[in-house]
Design an enzyme around this catalytic site. Structure first.
Site, PDB file in Angstrom:
ATOM      1  N   ASP A 252       0.872  -1.177   0.000  1.00  0.00           N
ATOM      2  CA  ASP A 252       0.000   0.000   0.000  1.00  0.00           C
ATOM      3  C   ASP A 252       0.906   1.224   0.000  1.00  0.00           C
ATOM      4  O   ASP A 252       2.126   1.098  -0.183  1.00  0.00           O
ATOM      5  CB  ASP A 252      -0.951  -0.016   1.211  1.00  0.00           C
ATOM      6  N   HIS A 306      -3.542   4.267  -3.440  1.00  0.00           N
ATOM      7  CA  HIS A 306      -2.884   3.437  -2.427  1.00  0.00           C
ATOM      8  C   HIS A 306      -1.478   3.012  -2.859  1.00  0.00           C
ATOM      9  O   HIS A 306      -1.066   1.862  -2.665  1.00  0.00           O
ATOM     10  CB  HIS A 306      -3.735   2.223  -2.071  1.00  0.00           C
ATOM     11  N   GLU A 372     -10.831   4.082  -3.837  1.00  0.00           N
ATOM     12  CA  GLU A 372     -10.497   5.368  -3.220  1.00  0.00           C
ATOM     13  C   GLU A 372      -9.551   6.229  -4.065  1.00  0.00           C
ATOM     14  O   GLU A 372      -8.628   6.856  -3.546  1.00  0.00           O
ATOM     15  CB  GLU A 372      -9.932   5.128  -1.809  1.00  0.00           C
TER      16      GLU A 372
END
Length: 604
Positions: A252, A306, A372
């Site tokens: 990540d 990410h 996201e």
């Protein structure tokens, strides 16, 4: 249909004295089954065959003490007998085949776990009868690939002809079904703490198989590094509960511990420390450990958001808004970072990473993340915005950035298939802006499975099913295991509070969720579910307690999809937690031991 024939008896003589204090048992207490609960009573001279708690639980209740509850026929009858855990053997295993070798390893685990059931007391290791395990029905002795279509069902019978050696017959079409049968068999082996014996029923008939093909746990190893032993212990707990997928969120924005053979600088620049990495041998050892226990290890490479740490060496504007401030304007948590969809270097590197992961994991599925994405992050990059206007003649409205995202996803998918030798592989994506009503057109339901991380009432659930996407439920309002702790940024509670107790996890039924939206006709599109441990506030020390026994609650929901609620599973859940502890997994305590020993009295 579940049938229980309740008949108790013990081989051998039990000496009973006239006065309770003189009885030759290790405890003055025993248990009697009443109304599906084991009631604690004093042993008196009128009790000829007192029952220890574990034996009582085995016969008391519709699902015995098994976890998860069997979905078909269940019959336990006649008596329990003392078992010699060192005399458990198997016949007709073809050891030169892949299935045969794996079953041999599972037999070693069966004997080991039988000994552990005896609480480590030396006298529990001696005496008793042996058990011969026989395998039948296996179709392909070299097929050990778990897929969404694998038959994981089994039947298990135990008999004791002429009161001789116990005979256990496992019938399954695949290795995975046979392995599940051995897990059930291990749970039928219990400890009699009155007589200091390992015991097992001598007549059993079980038919069983899962409702959903995908039953998982997500473990994040980027926010905090999780050591190999903890990952393998997590797999052990999953096997005990018949879960079948460890979703490894391996990298990540916080760290890049995965060692890419094609680009080793990712982990060199991005790991927390030189020793906090997962090299090729580590990954393959974990994957092999999972296979023995019937579990696929599914890699995720989350992109285009990410990302961050580990990409510093690349240059070429491959990552934009890395560590941008104020971070809330560019991402959901620090450090920010997103891949640049206009960079050819990005796709070159992604193809190498995909190839490395496909080689190391040999997966039947691949998780591409895709959640996201922050439009403002891309909009802050002059390199990206100028490319959009110059090369594509796009404006800089939100819809144009979704076209940019589609460009990234389509190109990355092409690189994944190229890395897979030009062959397609089923891909999982998280719910995101691409699954919104106006953007779902960009995704092909024949290529993508969607993992739902938003709430069970999210309109995306119905939208995805009506558009014929296969789905996996990880709705955070029930299945995020990191919720309910103090905030790691600022004060108060973390973002997804409150804590999700095992009861909430258990009652999170995929079937109920789709029924509530009038979509039961789409239930064939529901592959299952997954509990998620994001590790901003967890590491190797705390992982066990945060995953277990709550993920076992999900395991029963996905294996059996029971009509009942958590309250009907409470006593079996307490017993499963005790099994975790006996096998070296530091599962969280749910109640005082008093509640386990005084069933039915700890109610609200």
């Amino acid at each position: 249909m579940i049938v229980l024939l309740l008949a108790f008896g013990f081989l051998g003589q039990v000496k009973v004295q006239a006065d309770a204090k003189d009885l030759q048992y290790r405890s003055p207490w025993h248990y009697k089954c009443e109304g599906g609960l084991c009631k604690k009573e004093l042993i008196t001279k009128n009790v000829s065959s007192p029952l220890p708690l574990e034996v009582c639980e085995l016969f008391c209740g519709a699902a015995s003490s098994l976890w998860p509850k069997p979905t078909g026929h269940l019959s336990l009858s006649k008596s329990v007998v003392q078992l010699d855990s060192d005399q458990i053997s198997a016949e007709n295993i073809e050891r030169e085949t892949r299935v045969g070798r794996l079953l041999e390893m599972n037999m070693v685990e069966l004997r080991k776990n039988a000994r552990k059931s005896g609480n480590g007391l030396p006298s529990a290791e001696s005496g008793g009868t042996g058990m011969l395990v026989r395998f039948t029905g296996l179709l392909d002795l070299d097929d050990v690939k778990l897929t969404l279509h694998t038959d994981e069902s089994y039947t298990l019978t135990i008999t004791q002809p002429d009161k001789g050696i116990l005979e256990a017959e496992v019938t399954a079409r695949t290795y995975f079904g046979a392995r599940h049968a051995l897990e059930t068999l291990s749970q039928l082996i219990v400890f009699d703490d009155l007589r200091d014996q390992i015991q097992v029923p001598n007549q059993v008939s079980i038919t069983d198989g899962p409702v959903y093909p995908y039953r998982g746990v997500l473990l994040d190893t980027s926010r905090n590094f999780i050591d190999k032993a903890t990952i393998m212990r997590t797999i052990d707990g999953m096997a005990m509960s018949k879960l079948n997928t460890l979703h490894w969120h391996i990298v990540d924005s916080h760290s890049f511990p995965y060692v890419s053979k094609t680009s080793p600088d990712f982990s060199r620049f991005g790991s927390y420390a030189p020793e906090k990495i997962y090299a090729e041998d580590d990954v393959k050892e974990i994957v092999a450990h999972g296979l023995v226990r019937g579990i696929r290890v599914l890699p995720e490479f989350d992109a285009p958001a990410h990302v961050g740490e580990g990409w510093q060496w690349v240059g070429d504007d491959a990552v934009v808004c890395f560590k941008a401030e104020p971070w809330r304007s560019y991402c959901v948590e620090p450090p920010c970072g997103q891949l640049n969809p206009t960079s050819d270097k990005v796709y070159q590197l992604l193809e190498g990473i995909y190839k490395d992961m496909l080689d190391d994991f040999q997966p039947d599925l691949f998780h591409m993340g895709g959640d996201e994405v922050n439009i403002n992050c891309w909009n802050s990059s002059a390199v990206i915005t100028s490319w959009m206007q110059r090369e594509k003649r796009w404006d800089l409205t939100e819809s144009s950035f979704y076209m940019l995202w589609d460009h990234f996803q389509a190109t990355a998918l092409e690189k994944l298939f190229l890395a897979n030798g030009g062959k397609e592989i089923p891909v999982i994506l998280w719910t995101s802006g691409l699954t919104n009503a106006e953007n779902i057109k960009y995704l092909n339901p024949d290529k993508y499975i969607v993992q739902i991380w938003t709430t069970e009432s999210d309109p995306a659930v119905g939208r995805l099913l009506r558009n014929n996407f296969k789905v996996i439920f990880s709705n955070y309002d029930a299945l995020y295991l990191d919720c309910g702790f103090s905030a790691w940024i600022g004060e108060g509670s973390n973002w997804c509070a409150p804590y999700k107790g095992w009861q909430k996890v258990y009652d999170n039924s995929p079937l109920r969720i789709i029924r509530s939206q009038g979509l039961e006709t789409k239930k064939h599109l529901v592959l299952g579910g997954e509990a998620a441990l994001w590790t901003e506030q967890a590491d190797s020390v705390t992982t066990d307690a945060k995953i277990w026994p709550r993920s076992a609650a999900l395991a029963e929901r996905l294996w059996a999809e029971p009509n009942s609620t958590w309250i009907h599973a409470e006593q079996r859940m307490l017993r499963q937690r005790e099994r975790f502890v006996k096998r070296g997994i530091a599962a969280e305590s749910l109640q005082p031991d008093w509640c386990l020993q005084n069933q039915g009295h700890c109610y609200a």
